[in-house]
Design an enzyme around this catalytic site. Structure first.
Site, PDB file in Angstrom:
ATOM      1  N   CYS A  16      29.043  43.472  35.624  1.00 27.24           N
ATOM      2  CA  CYS A  16      28.575  43.544  34.024  1.00 27.24           C
ATOM      3  C   CYS A  16      29.804  43.518  33.288  1.00 27.24           C
ATOM      4  O   CYS A  16      30.799  44.414  33.228  1.00 27.24           O
ATOM      5  CB  CYS A  16      28.013  44.842  33.973  1.00 27.24           C
ATOM      6  SG  CYS A  16      27.521  45.393  32.384  1.00 27.24           S
ATOM      7  N   CYS A  19      30.324  46.256  30.850  1.00 30.81           N
ATOM      8  CA  CYS A  19      30.652  47.425  31.531  1.00 30.81           C
ATOM      9  C   CYS A  19      32.462  47.342  31.610  1.00 30.81           C
ATOM     10  O   CYS A  19      32.720  48.469  31.315  1.00 30.81           O
ATOM     11  CB  CYS A  19      30.007  47.590  32.639  1.00 30.81           C
ATOM     12  SG  CYS A  19      28.184  47.659  32.681  1.00 30.81           S
TER      13      CYS A  19
END
Length: 96
Positions: A16, A19
């Site tokens: 991600c 993230c």
């Protein structure tokens, strides 16, 4: 998550991009507030032992704050300012 301390959890995944982008902000907050009655955790959603249905995680990054097992805060997405404000808000709850 059932203790009197507030638990702030970063639900993330290694693949991600958002993230990864907000991870340093989360880690900075954790370091700055290490003396407060708040614990910071990172949970990799790819870990087979993590039950996402238990936390109703629909998208990541997803930050949840819990006190005594009850969710008291939530930020979805890589939003550094909002994350910082929400962490400060739940820290204030821990002092009340």
């Amino acid at each position: 998550m059932s203790s009197d301390k507030i638990a702030i959890i970063d639900f993330w995944a290694p693949w991600c991009g958002p993230c990864k982008a907000i991870s340093p902000v989360f880690e900075t907050l954790a370091n700055q507030l290490s003396e407060e009655s708040v614990d910071f955790y990172k949970l990799d959603i790819e870990n087979p032992s993590v039950d996402l249905s238990e936390h109703n995680i629909g998208s990541i990054p997803n930050f949840r704050a819990y006190k005594q097992g009850v969710q008291i805060g939530n930020v979805v997405g890589a939003r550094p300012q909002l994350l910082s404000e929400e962490v400060q808000r739940v820290v204030a709850i821990s002092k009340a």
